[in-house]
Structure formats: C-alpha cells, structure tokens
Design an enzyme around this catalytic site. Structure first.
Site, PDB file in Angstrom:
ATOM      1  N   TYR A 197     -20.498  -2.127   5.202  1.00 43.50           N
ATOM      2  CA  TYR A 197     -19.887  -3.136   6.201  1.00 43.50           C
ATOM      3  C   TYR A 197     -18.743  -3.707   6.228  1.00 43.50           C
ATOM      4  CZ  TYR A 197     -20.645  -7.068   3.023  1.00 43.50           C
ATOM      5  OH  TYR A 197     -20.358  -7.898   1.952  1.00 43.50           O
TER       6      TYR A 197
ATOM      7  N   ARG B 292     -10.489   0.228   4.620  1.00 39.39           N
ATOM      8  CA  ARG B 292     -11.446   0.162   3.637  1.00 39.39           C
ATOM      9  C   ARG B 292     -12.767   0.536   3.749  1.00 39.39           C
ATOM     10  NH1 ARG B 292     -12.073  -5.841   0.991  1.00 39.39           N
ATOM     11  NH2 ARG B 292     -13.138  -6.247   2.955  1.00 39.39           N
TER      12      ARG B 292
ATOM     13  N   ARG C 208     -38.838   7.793   6.861  1.00 38.66           N
ATOM     14  CA  ARG C 208     -38.340   7.311   5.610  1.00 38.66           C
ATOM     15  C   ARG C 208     -38.404   8.286   4.557  1.00 38.66           C
ATOM     16  NH1 ARG C 208     -39.824   5.095   1.002  1.00 38.66           N
ATOM     17  NH2 ARG C 208     -38.377   3.314   0.118  1.00 38.66           N
TER      18      ARG C 208
ATOM     19  N   LYS D  30     -18.085  -1.270  -0.253  1.00 34.52           N
ATOM     20  CA  LYS D  30     -18.634  -2.476   0.474  1.00 34.52           C
ATOM     21  C   LYS D  30     -19.985  -2.197   1.131  1.00 34.52           C
ATOM     22  CE  LYS D  30     -16.726  -6.317   3.044  1.00 34.52           C
ATOM     23  NZ  LYS D  30     -17.193  -7.440   2.506  1.00 34.52           N
TER      24      LYS D  30
ATOM     25  N   GLU E 113     -15.433 -11.036 -10.515  1.00 38.67           N
ATOM     26  CA  GLU E 113     -15.106 -11.701  -9.096  1.00 38.67           C
ATOM     27  C   GLU E 113     -16.178 -12.820  -8.760  1.00 38.67           C
ATOM     28  OE1 GLU E 113     -15.301  -8.880  -6.032  1.00 38.67           O
ATOM     29  OE2 GLU E 113     -16.950  -7.575  -7.039  1.00 38.67           O
TER      30      GLU E 113
ATOM     31  N   LEU F 188     -14.938  -5.446  -5.819  1.00 39.82           N
ATOM     32  CA  LEU F 188     -14.204  -4.976  -4.473  1.00 39.82           C
ATOM     33  C   LEU F 188     -12.964  -5.293  -4.290  1.00 39.82           C
ATOM     34  CD1 LEU F 188     -15.719  -4.162  -1.551  1.00 39.82           C
ATOM     35  CD2 LEU F 188     -15.139  -6.405  -0.911  1.00 39.82           C
TER      36      LEU F 188
HETATM   37  N1  PMP Z   1     -15.482  -9.537  -3.668  1.00 39.09           N
HETATM   38  C1  PMP Z   1     -16.819  -9.430  -2.889  1.00 39.09           C
HETATM   39  C2  PMP Z   1     -17.949  -8.948  -3.814  1.00 39.09           C
HETATM   40  C3  PMP Z   1     -16.901  -9.697  -1.570  1.00 39.09           C
HETATM   41  O1  PMP Z   1     -17.950  -9.627  -1.179  1.00 39.09           O
HETATM   42  C4  PMP Z   1     -15.496 -10.179  -0.822  1.00 39.09           C
HETATM   43  C5  PMP Z   1     -15.949 -10.555   0.564  1.00 39.09           C
HETATM   44  N2  PMP Z   1     -16.054  -9.410   1.342  1.00 39.09           N
HETATM   45  C6  PMP Z   1     -14.617  -9.987  -1.530  1.00 39.09           C
HETATM   46  C7  PMP Z   1     -14.456  -9.713  -2.813  1.00 39.09           C
HETATM   47  C8  PMP Z   1     -13.349 -10.510  -0.597  1.00 39.09           C
HETATM   48  O2  PMP Z   1     -12.656  -9.380   0.077  1.00 39.09           O
HETATM   49  P1  PMP Z   1     -12.026  -9.807   1.244  1.00 39.09           P
HETATM   50  O3  PMP Z   1     -10.807 -10.428   0.800  1.00 39.09           O
HETATM   51  O4  PMP Z   1     -11.516  -8.230   1.854  1.00 39.09           O
HETATM   52  O5  PMP Z   1     -12.830 -10.481   2.290  1.00 39.09           O
END
Ligand code: PMP
Length: 297
Positions: A34, A53, A101, A148, A181, A205
């Site tokens: 997503y 991305r 499935r 993501k 993070e 991410l």
């Molecule tokens: N890390 C994680 C785990 C996230 O879910 C997000 C939000 N999508 C981010 C970092 C920040 O990414 P972005 O700046 O692209 O929204």
C-alpha cells in the site's frame, strides 16, 4: 463538498459500492502492499516518490505487473478531484487478488488495485508545539520492513499498546537497544546540531518524509548521519539539544517531548526540529500553490 469515491480495478464508484472478494489474498493472507499520499489544496504531495516506492514494493513481492492497466499518475489526481478532498490523503492498495485460498501464487495473476481519498486535518500548531510522547516496544515485525506491506499486525499491536500507555506513537526498538523507527513513522535525533537516523535497510521503511528531511537538513548546513542510535546515546548528552522527532506523510515532522518516563531535552520542541518543519511546510506550500503557514520558529 466531499464524496467518498473509490477507484477499484479500473473503475470509479462510490466507496459504499466497492466489493472485494472474500478470498482476496490481501484479506486472507496479507498478500498486498500500500501507499499513503498527502493531499493539500486538492493536490497530491510528492506523488512521484510514493509511486516509485509503490513500484519497488510491488517488485519485491513479485507483483510488478499489477499496475499495467492502472495509470495511477493520472488516476490519482482524477480521484482527488472527484472526491473533492482538499486536505487529507489518498490511500492506495494493491493485492494479489481474489483466488481460491492457496499460499502459492494464483495463475493467471488477478491483482486487486484500489485507491480512495479521505479528508483529514493537518496537525494543529497546538499539537506540534505540545509535542508527542512515544512508548518503546520490542520490534516484532518481519525481516522486510523496507516493503510497505499490508501485514501490519505488529504495528497495530504496538500502536494500540502505545495508546493504552498514554503515548501518541510506538517506538520500535531492536533487542540490542537500537532505535529503529516509529509505529508508522521514521525517527530522528538531533545531538549537538547533528541529525541521526537509522540507515536505510530491511529493518525500516524508507520514508518519503525521511528522505525530504535529510535533503532539507543538508541544504541548510546540518550534518546528517544515517547511523543507528540508542536512546541513552541521544538523550543523555548535556550539550546543545538533544531533540527527537518523528517524520511521516500525514504528520510531517512531529516533535517528541517524552519517551515513556524520559523527558527529551527541555521537554518542549527543539529549534532544529521546528526549523526543519518550517522548511518542509514551506516546500509543500510552494508545491501545491498556497501561502506558507506562519513560521513556528
Ligand atoms: N515507517 C513506517 C513503519 C511507516 O508505516 C511509515 C508511514 N507510512 C513511515 C515510516 C513514514 O513513511 P512516509 O514518510 O513515507 O509516510
């Protein structure tokens, strides 16, 4: 006026009309990826970066053909226009689609592609200047956090635990005490004028906001080190700072004033954090053609 419009597999319809199969692999297996893109003044912010991305996520989960018949660079602005969303976000999801499935891929492929727009207020000045509180949790996610993926169960549990602890965001910690993070954000520390953040690898991410913050910080003469850190390392020094902030699409740069019981610096947003947020907000305002908000610094 805002209307809830859904783009689903090539067609626009009302959100209520959207039907996804019971055996959609996104639903049953979390077999999907997503994106979330910010909307300001009815315009998408940094859409190319998000779509790049998304393509990367799709390649990594071997779904790279999914967008062949879905020209998102033109679909998304049309979606925002039809939805009438001025300030908010676009959510995009691509799954391996609906099929009996099985764990192995369905043949032929039958991906589900959907997107919709939603209004959502930007963080208020009061929220920004009040700062937020983080709650540290053990990172129990899978080993490909650079994708993501819609497999968000670990983040769901972490963010709920944070909420129940009275915090605004979870802070994913490695077993060795390194800060990875946030639950849905990247984390930066500022120590003696130098920014520190976790390097880009499979443990986090690669945030779009993270990338912009790094660029803007370097442009403004700050040193940026993409190097892991522990909370002790960044919160203990007595010099200038320390500051801590999280960065993500829907919150931009958000100052952190406490991590569980530990107060960050003076317990209020630091000057480097606010300067970077001002720069980010100016750049976004310029991009979407609105007057920049009053400076916070
Ligand atoms: N890390 C994680 C785990 C996230 O879910 C997000 C939000 N999508 C981010 C970092 C920040 O990414 P972005 O700046 O692209 O929204």
């Amino acid at each position: 006026m805002e209307t809830e419009i859904l783009y689903l597999n090539g067609e626009f319809m009302s959100l209520a009309e959207g039907l996804i199969g019971v055996e959609d692999r996104g639903f049953q297996l979390g077999d999907g990826v997503y994106e979330v893109i910010k909307v300001m003044n009815g315009r998408l912010v940094w859409a190319e970066d998000h779509l790049e991305r998304l393509s990367r996520s799709l390649v990594e989960v071997r779904l790279s053909e999914a967008l062949q018949d879905h020209p998102l660079p033109s679909v998304l602005p049309e979606l925002v226009r039809r939805s009438g969303v001025e300030q908010g976000m676009v959510y995009i999801q691509v799954t391996r689609g609906s099929a009996p499935r099985e764990f192995v891929f369905p043949h032929p492929p039958c991906p589900t592609v959907l997107a919709y727009a939603r209004s959502r207020p930007a963080p208020t000045v009061e929220t920004i200047l009040g700062g937020i509180v983080l709650h540290a949790v053990r990172d129990q996610r899978w080993a490909r956090c650079d994708i993501k993926s819609t497999n968000l169960l670990a983040a769901v549990l972490a963010k709920e635990e944070a909420r129940e602890a009275g915090a605004h965001e979870a802070l994913f910690m490695a077993p060795d005490g390194m800060v990875r993070e946030g639950g849905s954000s990247n984390v930066f520390a500022v120590v003696d004028g130098t920014l520190r953040t976790h390097p880009l690898d499979h443990r986090i991410l690669g945030g779009i906001t993270r990338r912009r913050v790094i660029e803007m910080a370097r442009d403004r003469g700050y040193r940026v080190e993409e190097r892991g850190f522990t909370l002790d390392e960044v919160l203990s020094p007595a010099g200038a700072g320390p500051e801590l902030f999280v960065a993500a699409t829907l919150i931009d740069v958000m100052p952190v004033v406490r991590v569980d019981g530990r107060v960050v610096g003076k317990g209020r947003p630091g000057p480097v954090t606010l300067a970077l947020l001002d720069a980010l907000r100016r750049e976004q305002a310029l991009l979407v053609g609105v007057r920049p908000p009053p400076a916070l610094t």
